[in-house]
Scaffold this motif. Structure first.
Motif, PDB file in Angstrom:
ATOM      1  N   PRO A 208      42.742  45.601  35.576  1.00 25.23           N
ATOM      2  CA  PRO A 208      43.040  44.411  34.871  1.00 25.23           C
ATOM      3  C   PRO A 208      42.211  43.303  34.834  1.00 25.23           C
ATOM      4  O   PRO A 208      41.697  43.059  36.113  1.00 25.23           O
TER       5      PRO A 208
ATOM      6  N   GLU B  84      42.480  39.861  34.933  1.00 26.41           N
ATOM      7  CA  GLU B  84      43.373  38.845  35.095  1.00 26.41           C
ATOM      8  C   GLU B  84      43.050  37.991  36.298  1.00 26.41           C
ATOM      9  O   GLU B  84      43.491  36.798  36.414  1.00 26.41           O
TER      10      GLU B  84
ATOM     11  N   ASN C 275      43.355  45.536  28.356  1.00 21.01           N
ATOM     12  CA  ASN C 275      44.782  45.886  28.456  1.00 21.01           C
ATOM     13  C   ASN C 275      44.792  47.163  29.626  1.00 21.01           C
ATOM     14  O   ASN C 275      45.823  48.031  29.535  1.00 21.01           O
ATOM     15  N   SER C 276      43.695  47.215  30.243  1.00 22.10           N
ATOM     16  CA  SER C 276      43.788  48.218  31.469  1.00 22.10           C
ATOM     17  C   SER C 276      44.589  47.955  32.429  1.00 22.10           C
ATOM     18  O   SER C 276      44.883  46.905  33.051  1.00 22.10           O
ATOM     19  N   THR C 277      45.321  49.054  32.977  1.00 21.31           N
ATOM     20  CA  THR C 277      46.349  48.801  33.834  1.00 21.31           C
ATOM     21  C   THR C 277      45.623  49.256  35.344  1.00 21.31           C
ATOM     22  O   THR C 277      46.113  48.767  36.326  1.00 21.31           O
TER      23      THR C 277
ATOM     24  N   LYS D 282      52.982  37.151  38.458  1.00 14.22           N
ATOM     25  CA  LYS D 282      52.084  36.952  37.148  1.00 14.22           C
ATOM     26  C   LYS D 282      52.014  35.480  36.900  1.00 14.22           C
ATOM     27  O   LYS D 282      50.962  34.776  36.621  1.00 14.22           O
TER      28      LYS D 282
END
Length: 538
Positions: A156, A158, A151-153, A240
């Protein structure tokens, strides 16, 4: 032995797998006069703990990011080390130890460790998948990737290339397969397949795809099943959603030639039936729904009473589903069955034996009612269940394609029904001579597995399955699942391609676009007339 080794990639997948392992643990029996219907050697491995006692732990390797394991320790109570690693250090000076504040075990875990009655879990108390885990894992099963934090901003995890690059760097440094997978694979006498549970729409898709590419180099003939878990998209921004669809498109394009079977898993965006009450924002709930379907549809691979390895293996089911050799993407659906309704429905059809063997607890049977079957294999031959987990909304990704669709052509379907026995069981395996003649003339398209082993409802499982009166199902649930290959995949892949192709870099756009188009063409072979009009209407 017919072992299955499992690989788990990422937070979403580990929620699903934790429910799966809790269910497998519940099948264990400890009385001398009790025998479990499940062959535990398929998914569990024997070993010795630090104290010399025998252990039995899952055949799995679990990958997650830093902070993703919650309070779970790599070295658990069964493998605890008494020696302080500082004592054996080559450094003779005074060590300086920096410790991060550990995550406190959940009240549920503390109760299990103390042997007390566990408190009821809720969406607010389950913050990590380890919070509701009932199983001990071997230390070699726990692989934390410290390069990224959950959950690092700032960084991320992703994007496809992020996962792809992480695998390349780690594999160059450690040879991941040799370090993590080989110990579990080499101790298997007759491995029937590899089961991979991975994120399909985030960076784990890139990581697992490169992992599977390496698997094919090492284990070219072993069936590789991929369960592709997707995060619910409700509430996400347009950017997203596009990113997730792009990751999924890349995964399909590359995995279709590497995996034996790909089963995408997504919570339907349309309303669920009254038999399922789900909080889509809770990975604990979503993981439970996916695990119930996954565990039920693979039940045949570990039941003792089915006997023959050839009739119950990953490889055999892959061959049944992949009719023309290019249909590696299958759709999974499920339904909660009321026992009374189940008894009524099961009394309506007469079916013939698939492998000539049946018993009181499990039987493999085949085919829908003879009068409903056709040589063309239309969708009317198959069973349509309440909850489609295969992203059915992707049929609407292309504008102008929402109306006028023809029925999907059925290639093959594996039906699993787990329900209490009833009087209709006495005649379910008695087929007619007319049916036998039909099966010899036409390739069978619908194959059924029936078992009286219900899906166990544990205290770690949320109350998402409901009976006909709306009350939560306790103890055991009667479930039906279907694993299907049909022509609807063609339109889904085409819709996905059309929606994301413009967002893929120019240097990769043509390659990925061609791969997706080829996947779609694989679901025309053997039935389509080749008409462009037919393609548009499907």
């Amino acid at each position: 032995m017919r072992e299955v080794v499992t690989l788990q990639f990422g937070q979403q997948s580990n929620y699903v797998a934790t429910h799966f392992w809790n269910t497998q643990e519940s099948y264990f029996t400890y009385g001398a006069d009790e025998e479990s219907p499940v062959d535990h050697d398929v998914h569990f491995r024997p070993g010795l703990g630090a104290d010399g006692n025998e252990t039995f732990m899952p055949r799995t390797v679990i990958y997650d990011l830093k902070g993703g394991f919650g309070s779970m320790r790599k070295i658990n109570a069964l493998y605890d080390m008494q020696d302080d690693p500082v004592d054996s250090s080559l450094w003779s000076g005074q060590p300086v130890v920096h410790r991060q504040q550990p995550i406190t075990p959940s009240a549920y875990q503390q109760s299990l460790d103390a042997g007390l009655a566990a408190p009821e879990l809720s969406t607010s108390t389950v913050k990590y998948w380890s919070d509701f885990s009932r199983v001990y894992y071997h230390p070699k099963s726990i692989v934390q990737l410290n390069e990224f934090e959950l959950n690092s901003t700032i960084m991320p995890f992703e994007k496809w290339h992020t996962g792809e690059d992480l695998f390349a760097n780690l594999d160059k440094e450690h040879d991941i397969l040799d370090r993590d997978l080989r110990p579990f694979a080499e101790e298997s006498d007759q491995m029937q397949g590899l089961q991979i549970i991975t994120g399909l729409d985030d960076a784990w898709a890139g990581f697992s795809t490169r992992y599977i590419e390496r698997l094919r180099d090492e284990y070219g003939k072993i069936p590789v099943w991929v369960w592709g878990v997707q995060e619910p998209v409700n509430g996400l921004s347009r950017e997203k959603r596009i990113l997730k669809m792009t990751n999924k498109a890349r995964a399909f394009a590359e995995l279709s030639s590497q995996a034996s079977l790909i089963v995408p898993l997504a919570v339907p965006q349309v309303g669920l039936p009254p038999s399922i009450r789900l909080d889509p924002s809770s990975p604990w709930h979503v993981g439970a729904l996916f695990a119930a379907a996954l565990e039920s549809t693979t039940l045949y691979s570990r039941l003792r009473a089915l006997g023959s390895v050839n009739s119950t293996s990953f490889g055999t089911i892959t061959d049944l589903l992949n009719v023309y050799g290019k249909q590696t993407i299958a759709s999974l659906s499920m339904a909660v069955v009321d026992p009374q309704t189940q008894a009524e429905n099961r009394g309506k059809k007469t079916e013939s034996a698939l492998n000539g063997r049946g018993d009181d607890d499990h039987e493999v049977i085949a085919g829908p009612d003879l009068d409903d079957m056709s040589a063309e294999g239309s969708r009317e031959d198959s069973t349509i269940l309440d909850v489609d987990l295969s992203s059915p909304e992707e049929l609407d990704l292309q504008s102008g394609r929402r109306h006028g669709r023809r029925r999907a052509h059925l290639f093959s379907q594996i039906l699993t029904c787990r329900a209490p026995p009833d009087e209709s069981d006495n005649h379910q395996v008695r087929g007619s001579q007319r049916q036998g003649e039909y099966v010899r003339r036409h390739r069978q398209k619908v194959h059924q597995l029936r078992s009286t082993t219900l899906f166990p409802i544990l205290d770690s499982f949320p109350s998402i399955l409901r009976s006909h009166d709306g009350s939560a199902i306790k103890d055991g649930a009667a479930l039906k699942t279907s694993l299907t290959t049909d022509s609807s995949v063609m339109n889904k892949v085409r819709g996905l391609r059309s929606a994301v192709i413009r967002y893929i870099g120019v240097d990769e756009r043509e390659v990925i676009g061609n791969e997706l188009a080829e996947i779609a063409e694989g679901y025309k072979e053997g039935w389509s007339s080749g008409s462009d009009d037919d393609d548009d209407d499907l």
